[in-house]
Design a protein around this motif. Sequence first.
Motif, PDB file in Angstrom:
ATOM      1  N   ALA A 193       0.827  -1.211   0.000  1.00 28.22           N
ATOM      2  CA  ALA A 193       0.000   0.000   0.000  1.00 28.22           C
ATOM      3  C   ALA A 193       0.860   1.260   0.000  1.00 28.22           C
ATOM      4  O   ALA A 193       0.524   2.249  -0.669  1.00 28.22           O
ATOM      5  N   GLY A 194       1.989   1.245   0.694  1.00 31.74           N
ATOM      6  CA  GLY A 194       2.889   2.394   0.706  1.00 31.74           C
ATOM      7  C   GLY A 194       3.501   2.653  -0.655  1.00 31.74           C
ATOM      8  O   GLY A 194       3.615   3.803  -1.091  1.00 31.74           O
ATOM      9  N   SER A 195       3.885   1.578  -1.357  1.00 26.08           N
ATOM     10  CA  SER A 195       4.445   1.740  -2.703  1.00 26.08           C
ATOM     11  C   SER A 195       3.385   2.251  -3.670  1.00 26.08           C
ATOM     12  O   SER A 195       3.674   3.068  -4.553  1.00 26.08           O
ATOM     13  N   ILE A 196       2.159   1.778  -3.514  1.00 23.26           N
ATOM     14  CA  ILE A 196       1.064   2.244  -4.369  1.00 23.26           C
ATOM     15  C   ILE A 196       0.795   3.727  -4.123  1.00 23.26           C
ATOM     16  O   ILE A 196       0.580   4.498  -5.067  1.00 23.26           O
ATOM     17  N   LEU A 197       0.821   4.142  -2.884  1.00 22.31           N
ATOM     18  CA  LEU A 197       0.601   5.558  -2.574  1.00 22.31           C
ATOM     19  C   LEU A 197       1.692   6.441  -3.166  1.00 22.31           C
ATOM     20  O   LEU A 197       1.427   7.558  -3.591  1.00 22.31           O
ATOM     21  N   LEU A 211       3.177   5.910  -5.957  1.00 20.78           N
ATOM     22  CA  LEU A 211       2.966   5.947  -7.406  1.00 20.78           C
ATOM     23  C   LEU A 211       1.505   6.195  -7.778  1.00 20.78           C
ATOM     24  O   LEU A 211       1.084   5.838  -8.876  1.00 20.78           O
ATOM     25  N   LYS A 212       0.738   6.795  -6.906  1.00 21.89           N
ATOM     26  CA  LYS A 212      -0.709   6.887  -7.106  1.00 21.89           C
ATOM     27  C   LYS A 212      -1.125   7.590  -8.391  1.00 21.89           C
ATOM     28  O   LYS A 212      -2.176   7.301  -8.934  1.00 21.89           O
ATOM     29  N   GLU A 213      -0.310   8.495  -8.905  1.00 24.19           N
ATOM     30  CA  GLU A 213      -0.651   9.178 -10.155  1.00 24.19           C
ATOM     31  C   GLU A 213      -0.280   8.356 -11.381  1.00 24.19           C
ATOM     32  O   GLU A 213      -0.693   8.670 -12.489  1.00 24.19           O
ATOM     33  N   LEU A 214       0.509   7.302 -11.197  1.00 25.79           N
ATOM     34  CA  LEU A 214       1.024   6.529 -12.320  1.00 25.79           C
ATOM     35  C   LEU A 214       0.333   5.192 -12.511  1.00 25.79           C
ATOM     36  O   LEU A 214       0.436   4.589 -13.575  1.00 25.79           O
ATOM     37  N   VAL A 215      -0.365   4.699 -11.496  1.00 32.24           N
ATOM     38  CA  VAL A 215      -0.908   3.352 -11.550  1.00 32.24           C
ATOM     39  C   VAL A 215      -2.426   3.336 -11.418  1.00 32.24           C
ATOM     40  O   VAL A 215      -3.035   4.272 -10.916  1.00 32.24           O
ATOM     41  N   LYS A 216      -3.013   2.235 -11.896  1.00 32.74           N
ATOM     42  CA  LYS A 216      -4.431   1.942 -11.693  1.00 32.74           C
ATOM     43  C   LYS A 216      -4.482   0.723 -10.786  1.00 32.74           C
ATOM     44  O   LYS A 216      -3.806  -0.282 -11.044  1.00 32.74           O
ATOM     45  N   VAL A 217      -5.273   0.784  -9.722  1.00 28.63           N
ATOM     46  CA  VAL A 217      -5.306  -0.286  -8.733  1.00 28.63           C
ATOM     47  C   VAL A 217      -6.728  -0.810  -8.594  1.00 28.63           C
ATOM     48  O   VAL A 217      -7.681  -0.031  -8.503  1.00 28.63           O
ATOM     49  N   GLU A 218      -6.863  -2.127  -8.575  1.00 28.07           N
ATOM     50  CA  GLU A 218      -8.138  -2.789  -8.333  1.00 28.07           C
ATOM     51  C   GLU A 218      -7.937  -3.849  -7.257  1.00 28.07           C
ATOM     52  O   GLU A 218      -6.848  -4.400  -7.133  1.00 28.07           O
ATOM     53  N   ASN A 219      -8.976  -4.123  -6.493  1.00 31.65           N
ATOM     54  CA  ASN A 219      -8.930  -5.198  -5.507  1.00 31.65           C
ATOM     55  C   ASN A 219      -9.525  -6.448  -6.127  1.00 31.65           C
ATOM     56  O   ASN A 219     -10.611  -6.407  -6.699  1.00 31.65           O
ATOM     57  N   VAL A 220      -8.805  -7.560  -6.029  1.00 33.89           N
ATOM     58  CA  VAL A 220      -9.277  -8.838  -6.554  1.00 33.89           C
ATOM     59  C   VAL A 220      -9.119  -9.908  -5.489  1.00 33.89           C
ATOM     60  O   VAL A 220      -8.288  -9.797  -4.588  1.00 33.89           O
TER      61      VAL A 220
END
Length: 96
Positions: A56-60, A62-71
């Motif tokens: 979650a920290g790495s996603i935050l 890069l939040k402007e660069l990535v698309k995140v979905e929960n599966v």
Amino acid sequence: MHRRFLSSSASASNYYKITLKRSTIGLSKDYKAAAHTLGLYRLHQTSYQPVNASTAGSILKLKELVKVENVDTIPTREDILASKPARGYKVIGSKI
């Protein structure tokens, strides 16, 4: 009055589906390193990572660069190939 909450494992997903949507070209080394940590090297590449604090920290970051979905599960190769249309085209009839 006490509220009862569902346990976090029962209601939460098990994995993040992370897709790199914008390039890391021109960004500093720590942004590129965060993308590599998530397993993202190319544009539109998708990676599945477990739900935890470090991911979650790495996603935050890069939040402007990535698309995140929960599966809930990681699809197998057969599942991915089954969802894609057949390659090429098929000639059905001729008007000549």
